[in-house]
Enzyme design. Structure first.
Site, mmCIF file in Angstrom:
data_model
loop_
_atom_site.group_PDB
_atom_site.id
_atom_site.type_symbol
_atom_site.label_atom_id
_atom_site.label_comp_id
_atom_site.label_asym_id
_atom_site.label_seq_id
_atom_site.Cartn_x
_atom_site.Cartn_y
_atom_site.Cartn_z
ATOM 1 N N HIS A 68 -3.209 7.603 1.612
ATOM 2 C CA HIS A 68 -3.873 6.272 0.972
ATOM 3 C C HIS A 68 -4.943 6.114 1.810
ATOM 4 C CE1 HIS A 68 -3.919 2.012 0.742
ATOM 5 N NE2 HIS A 68 -3.829 1.680 1.965
ATOM 6 N N CYS B 114 0.691 -0.968 -0.057
ATOM 7 C CA CYS B 114 -0.085 0.033 -0.139
ATOM 8 C C CYS B 114 0.788 1.159 -0.106
ATOM 9 C CB CYS B 114 -1.008 -0.061 1.208
ATOM 10 S SG CYS B 114 -2.090 -1.279 1.150
ATOM 11 N N ASN C 195 -9.917 0.132 -0.286
ATOM 12 C CA ASN C 195 -8.725 0.135 -0.403
ATOM 13 C C ASN C 195 -8.090 -0.390 -1.553
ATOM 14 O OD1 ASN C 195 -5.723 -0.248 0.139
ATOM 15 N ND2 ASN C 195 -6.269 -1.056 2.400
HETATM 16 O O1 UT7 Z 1 -3.845 -0.618 3.436
HETATM 17 C C1 UT7 Z 1 -3.098 -1.483 4.359
HETATM 18 C C2 UT7 Z 1 -3.435 -1.063 5.567
HETATM 19 N N1 UT7 Z 1 -4.633 -1.661 6.309
HETATM 20 C C3 UT7 Z 1 -5.561 -1.137 6.999
HETATM 21 O O2 UT7 Z 1 -4.937 0.018 7.495
HETATM 22 C C4 UT7 Z 1 -6.473 -1.546 7.675
HETATM 23 C C5 UT7 Z 1 -6.375 -1.325 9.145
HETATM 24 N N2 UT7 Z 1 -7.495 -1.878 10.044
HETATM 25 C C6 UT7 Z 1 -8.677 -1.529 9.943
HETATM 26 O O3 UT7 Z 1 -9.006 -0.622 9.116
HETATM 27 C C7 UT7 Z 1 -9.680 -1.919 10.807
HETATM 28 O O4 UT7 Z 1 -9.220 -2.701 12.062
HETATM 29 C C8 UT7 Z 1 -10.769 -2.777 10.369
HETATM 30 C C9 UT7 Z 1 -11.861 -1.879 9.328
HETATM 31 C C10 UT7 Z 1 -10.212 -4.093 9.544
HETATM 32 C C11 UT7 Z 1 -11.525 -3.478 11.267
HETATM 33 O O5 UT7 Z 1 -12.238 -2.615 12.354
HETATM 34 P P1 UT7 Z 1 -12.091 -2.826 13.887
HETATM 35 O O6 UT7 Z 1 -13.142 -1.525 14.490
HETATM 36 O O7 UT7 Z 1 -10.406 -2.732 14.259
HETATM 37 O O8 UT7 Z 1 -12.784 -3.828 14.162
HETATM 38 P P2 UT7 Z 1 -12.351 -5.366 14.865
HETATM 39 O O9 UT7 Z 1 -11.289 -5.975 13.981
HETATM 40 O O10 UT7 Z 1 -11.804 -4.940 16.073
HETATM 41 O O11 UT7 Z 1 -13.334 -6.348 14.828
HETATM 42 C C12 UT7 Z 1 -14.785 -5.962 15.552
HETATM 43 C C13 UT7 Z 1 -15.722 -7.041 15.564
HETATM 44 C C14 UT7 Z 1 -15.437 -8.470 15.698
HETATM 45 O O12 UT7 Z 1 -16.193 -9.122 16.296
HETATM 46 P P3 UT7 Z 1 -15.855 -9.431 17.826
HETATM 47 O O13 UT7 Z 1 -14.696 -10.275 18.066
HETATM 48 O O14 UT7 Z 1 -15.867 -8.138 18.560
HETATM 49 O O15 UT7 Z 1 -17.374 -10.245 18.274
HETATM 50 C C15 UT7 Z 1 -15.121 -9.019 14.252
HETATM 51 O O16 UT7 Z 1 -15.332 -10.408 14.192
HETATM 52 O O17 UT7 Z 1 -16.355 -7.115 14.111
HETATM 53 C C16 UT7 Z 1 -16.158 -8.258 13.511
HETATM 54 N N3 UT7 Z 1 -16.192 -8.277 12.127
HETATM 55 C C17 UT7 Z 1 -17.118 -8.150 11.129
HETATM 56 N N4 UT7 Z 1 -18.396 -7.832 11.748
HETATM 57 C C18 UT7 Z 1 -19.347 -7.692 10.341
HETATM 58 C C19 UT7 Z 1 -14.923 -8.316 11.214
HETATM 59 N N5 UT7 Z 1 -15.161 -8.156 10.101
HETATM 60 C C20 UT7 Z 1 -16.528 -7.897 9.977
HETATM 61 C C21 UT7 Z 1 -17.318 -7.783 8.797
HETATM 62 N N6 UT7 Z 1 -18.683 -7.615 9.299
HETATM 63 N N7 UT7 Z 1 -17.142 -7.544 7.669
#
Ligand code: UT7
Length: 306
Positions: free
Chosen positions: A233, A96, A263
């Site tokens: 980005h 990225c 992304n």
């Molecule tokens: O370009 C390269 C760099 N990449 C990035 O910059 C990505 C960086 N990370 C992020 O943008 C965020 O961490 C995400 C968007 C990937 C996730 O957001 P988050 O607020 O960190 O969510 P989380 O990973 O803490 O997940 C929260 C909950 C989880 O459930 P539990 O464990 O709290 O019960 C996940 O299982 O959301 C669940 N979850 C989803 N629910 C619905 C994960 N993916 C999904 C989904 N739909 N697609």
């Protein structure tokens, strides 16, 4: 592909995706459409806008983590399709952060006199390396391409000069397990799928994007308020907003395309540039701050006078 379409494929919802990432839809390359196809279209448009003929190019750098094949470089295919017969062409891979790395490489060629006119492309088909059963990653990425033409010109060594004015690049290979593809020619002889520890990458992004962007601002001796446009980005709207706030760049000066593109890795900054140049927001002479981070981990920033 809209969030609604995705929610018929994995257990997710439009509201979750929008709240957590800011994404509403993303583009997916058509069946049989390759990274080189997207890259060639972007390159032709950039050359057209610049008024530069393909034969004038002596360098083509294509930033991609999703090449058509293991080799040759996808840039070679683009070079042939453009008819850029005087250009050396190669791919550069920093995921990225790829566009900022490639821009820096091209700038170094121009400054050293090794090249006079360079084409830098960011092009990706991440849809091909996603695990479409993994809701934590497949909702976040999309396909796309963007390109810029750079030409060597002498400046005065002042803040008003056009071109790249300050650069900061970083890599920490110790963090490679946070974001990687679980395949490759040397390891598995397969292409593999993208794997990401989203929460850890998020934490890393918030700290390091602001730090690298502040470094280039300090190098040039300007403040975030003096930047005309932040062209970040596009990985997550919350990350973009967090960095802008820390840097003191007003929200209306931030170019945001993540809602439409998702992304797109190395393509996201040139796509955002193309959007804001196309709609007249970015004007000649504007000071642009670009920042990115991605697999590697890699991260970096650049200040450019458009
Ligand atoms: O370009 C390269 C760099 N990449 C990035 O910059 C990505 C960086 N990370 C992020 O943008 C965020 O961490 C995400 C968007 C990937 C996730 O957001 P988050 O607020 O960190 O969510 P989380 O990973 O803490 O997940 C929260 C909950 C989880 O459930 P539990 O464990 O709290 O019960 C996940 O299982 O959301 C669940 N979850 C989803 N629910 C619905 C994960 N993916 C999904 C989904 N739909 N697609």
């Amino acid at each position: 592909m809209t969030n609604e379409e995705l929610s018929t494929m994995v257990d997710t919802s439009d509201s979750w995706i929008q709240e957590r990432s800011g994404i509403q839809e993303r583009r997916i390359a058509a069946e049989g459409e390759l990274t080189s196809d997207l890259a060639t279209i972007a390159a032709e448009r950039a050359l057209g806008h610049a008024g530069v003929a393909p034969e004038e190019l002596d360098l083509i750098i294509l930033a991609t983590a999703t090449p058509d094949q293991t080799f040759p470089a996808t840039a070679a295919t683009v070079q042939a399709r453009l008819g850029a017969k005087n250009a050396a062409a190669f791919d550069q891979q920093a995921v990225c952060t790829g566009f900022i790395f490639a821009l820096t490489t091209a700038d170094a060629y121009l400054r050293s006199g090794l090249a006079k006119t360079a084409l830098v492309i960011g092009a990706e088909t991440f849809s091909r390396i996603l695990d479409w059963t993994d809701r934590s990653t497949c909702v976040l990425f999309g396909d796309g391409a963007g390109a810029v033409v750079l030409r060597a010109e002498s400046g005065d060594g002042r803040v008003q000069d056009r071109g790249l004015l300050a650069i900061d690049l970083n890599t920490d290979g110790n963090l490679k397990e946070l974001l990687y593809v679980d395949g490759g020619p040397s390891s598995t002889q397969t292409t593999g799928h993208l794997r990401m520890e989203g929460r850890d990458v998020f934490r890393h992004a918030v700290v390091n994007l602001a730090q690298t962007a502040q470094t280039v601002l300090d190098d040039l001796g300007v403040s975030g308020e003096e930047v005309d446009w932040l062209v970040p980005h596009q990985a997550n709207l919350r990350i973009i907003d967090g960095a802008a706030k820390k840097l003191g760049v007003a929200r209306e000066k931030v170019v945001i395309t993540i809602n439409r593109h998702g992304n797109t890795s190395a393509a996201s900054i040139p796509l955002a540039l193309a959007t804001a140049v196309g709609d007249g927001r970015i004007q000649r002479g504007d000071l642009l701050l670009m920042e990115a981070m991605g697999g590697g981990m890699t991260w970096g920033a650049a200040l450019m006078r458009w």
